[in-house]
Design a protein around this motif. Structure first.
Motif, PDB file in Angstrom:
ATOM      1  N   LYS A  78       0.827  -1.210   0.000  1.00  0.00           N
ATOM      2  CA  LYS A  78       0.000   0.000   0.000  1.00  0.00           C
ATOM      3  C   LYS A  78       0.862   1.262   0.000  1.00  0.00           C
ATOM      4  O   LYS A  78       0.583   2.216  -0.733  1.00  0.00           O
ATOM      5  CB  LYS A  78      -0.931   0.007   1.213  1.00  0.00           C
ATOM      6  N   CYS A  80       3.905   1.608  -1.096  1.00  0.00           N
ATOM      7  CA  CYS A  80       4.534   1.738  -2.418  1.00  0.00           C
ATOM      8  C   CYS A  80       3.548   2.271  -3.448  1.00  0.00           C
ATOM      9  O   CYS A  80       3.904   3.108  -4.279  1.00  0.00           O
ATOM     10  CB  CYS A  80       5.107   0.398  -2.873  1.00  0.00           C
ATOM     11  N   GLY A  81       2.298   1.799  -3.386  1.00  0.00           N
ATOM     12  CA  GLY A  81       1.274   2.284  -4.310  1.00  0.00           C
ATOM     13  C   GLY A  81       1.010   3.768  -4.145  1.00  0.00           C
ATOM     14  O   GLY A  81       0.920   4.510  -5.130  1.00  0.00           O
ATOM     15  N   ILE A  82       0.897   4.210  -2.901  1.00  0.00           N
ATOM     16  CA  ILE A  82       0.673   5.633  -2.624  1.00  0.00           C
ATOM     17  C   ILE A  82       1.866   6.459  -3.102  1.00  0.00           C
ATOM     18  O   ILE A  82       1.701   7.518  -3.715  1.00  0.00           O
ATOM     19  CB  ILE A  82       0.409   5.857  -1.114  1.00  0.00           C
ATOM     20  N   THR A  83       3.071   5.961  -2.859  1.00  0.00           N
ATOM     21  CA  THR A  83       4.280   6.667  -3.285  1.00  0.00           C
ATOM     22  C   THR A  83       4.319   6.807  -4.807  1.00  0.00           C
ATOM     23  O   THR A  83       4.629   7.884  -5.333  1.00  0.00           O
ATOM     24  CB  THR A  83       5.534   5.930  -2.787  1.00  0.00           C
ATOM     25  N   LEU A  84       3.991   5.736  -5.521  1.00  0.00           N
ATOM     26  CA  LEU A  84       3.974   5.795  -6.988  1.00  0.00           C
ATOM     27  C   LEU A  84       2.920   6.767  -7.504  1.00  0.00           C
ATOM     28  O   LEU A  84       3.180   7.524  -8.445  1.00  0.00           O
ATOM     29  CB  LEU A  84       3.725   4.399  -7.575  1.00  0.00           C
ATOM     30  N   GLU A  85       1.745   6.765  -6.891  1.00  0.00           N
ATOM     31  CA  GLU A  85       0.687   7.699  -7.300  1.00  0.00           C
ATOM     32  C   GLU A  85       1.143   9.142  -7.134  1.00  0.00           C
ATOM     33  O   GLU A  85       0.967   9.967  -8.043  1.00  0.00           O
ATOM     34  CB  GLU A  85      -0.583   7.464  -6.489  1.00  0.00           C
ATOM     35  N   LYS A  86       1.717   9.448  -5.976  1.00  0.00           N
ATOM     36  CA  LYS A  86       2.168  10.818  -5.709  1.00  0.00           C
ATOM     37  C   LYS A  86       3.300  11.212  -6.658  1.00  0.00           C
ATOM     38  O   LYS A  86       3.340  12.335  -7.162  1.00  0.00           O
ATOM     39  CB  LYS A  86       2.596  10.970  -4.254  1.00  0.00           C
ATOM     40  N   ASP A  88       3.874   9.996  -9.714  1.00  0.00           N
ATOM     41  CA  ASP A  88       3.311  10.180 -11.061  1.00  0.00           C
ATOM     42  C   ASP A  88       2.580  11.512 -11.183  1.00  0.00           C
ATOM     43  O   ASP A  88       2.706  12.208 -12.195  1.00  0.00           O
ATOM     44  CB  ASP A  88       2.362   9.025 -11.409  1.00  0.00           C
ATOM     45  N   THR A  89       1.819  11.885 -10.150  1.00  0.00           N
ATOM     46  CA  THR A  89       1.105  13.159 -10.163  1.00  0.00           C
ATOM     47  C   THR A  89       2.073  14.328 -10.240  1.00  0.00           C
ATOM     48  O   THR A  89       1.904  15.238 -11.073  1.00  0.00           O
ATOM     49  CB  THR A  89       0.215  13.290  -8.905  1.00  0.00           C
ATOM     50  N   GLU A  90       3.081  14.315  -9.401  1.00  0.00           N
ATOM     51  CA  GLU A  90       4.051  15.412  -9.385  1.00  0.00           C
ATOM     52  C   GLU A  90       4.892  15.448 -10.661  1.00  0.00           C
ATOM     53  O   GLU A  90       5.215  16.522 -11.166  1.00  0.00           O
ATOM     54  CB  GLU A  90       4.956  15.321  -8.155  1.00  0.00           C
ATOM     55  N   THR A  92       3.882  14.491 -13.647  1.00  0.00           N
ATOM     56  CA  THR A  92       2.991  15.046 -14.670  1.00  0.00           C
ATOM     57  C   THR A  92       2.881  16.555 -14.518  1.00  0.00           C
ATOM     58  O   THR A  92       2.971  17.297 -15.498  1.00  0.00           O
ATOM     59  CB  THR A  92       1.600  14.390 -14.592  1.00  0.00           C
TER      60      THR A  92
END
Length: 101
Positions: A78, A80-86, A88-90, A92
């Motif tokens: 979980k 790692c998933g949150i870290t990847l999402e953040k 990717d957002t930053e 972009t």
């Protein structure tokens, strides 16, 4: 990859051996599992640099060590998933800001 559980009759105190893993996984799991209620000790060792193994020891005041390990792995996924999402957002946002310049 979990290679083995070292022998021991007490389910509240176990050492797990991971093949092909080292300090990265060991320290992350140690940090997460140590925060759980009922965990008396959680630590890891890399026995020797020539061995591609990591030993993770979990000792519980109540409950099973294998349950703490399963929960720790799930929580690490979980995180790692949150870290990847953040990230990717930053990433972009950064690309959009720099393409407008």
């Amino acid at each position: 990859m979990l290679l083995a559980q070292l022998a021991g009759a007490d389910p509240s105190c176990k050492t797990f051996v991971f093949e092909g893993e080292g300090h990265t996984l060991g320290n992350a799991l140690r940090a997460i599992i140590s925060s759980y209620p009922g965990v008396q000790f959680c630590g890891y060792t890399v026995p020797h640099p020539a061995e591609n193994k990591m030993h993770l020891r979990i000792q519980m005041s109540h409950g099973k060590a294998v349950d703490a390990l399963k929960r720790g792995l799930e929580d690490l996924i979980k995180v790692c998933g949150i870290t990847l999402e953040k990230f990717d957002t930053e990433f972009t946002n950064f690309n959009q800001q720099n393409s407008q310049s």
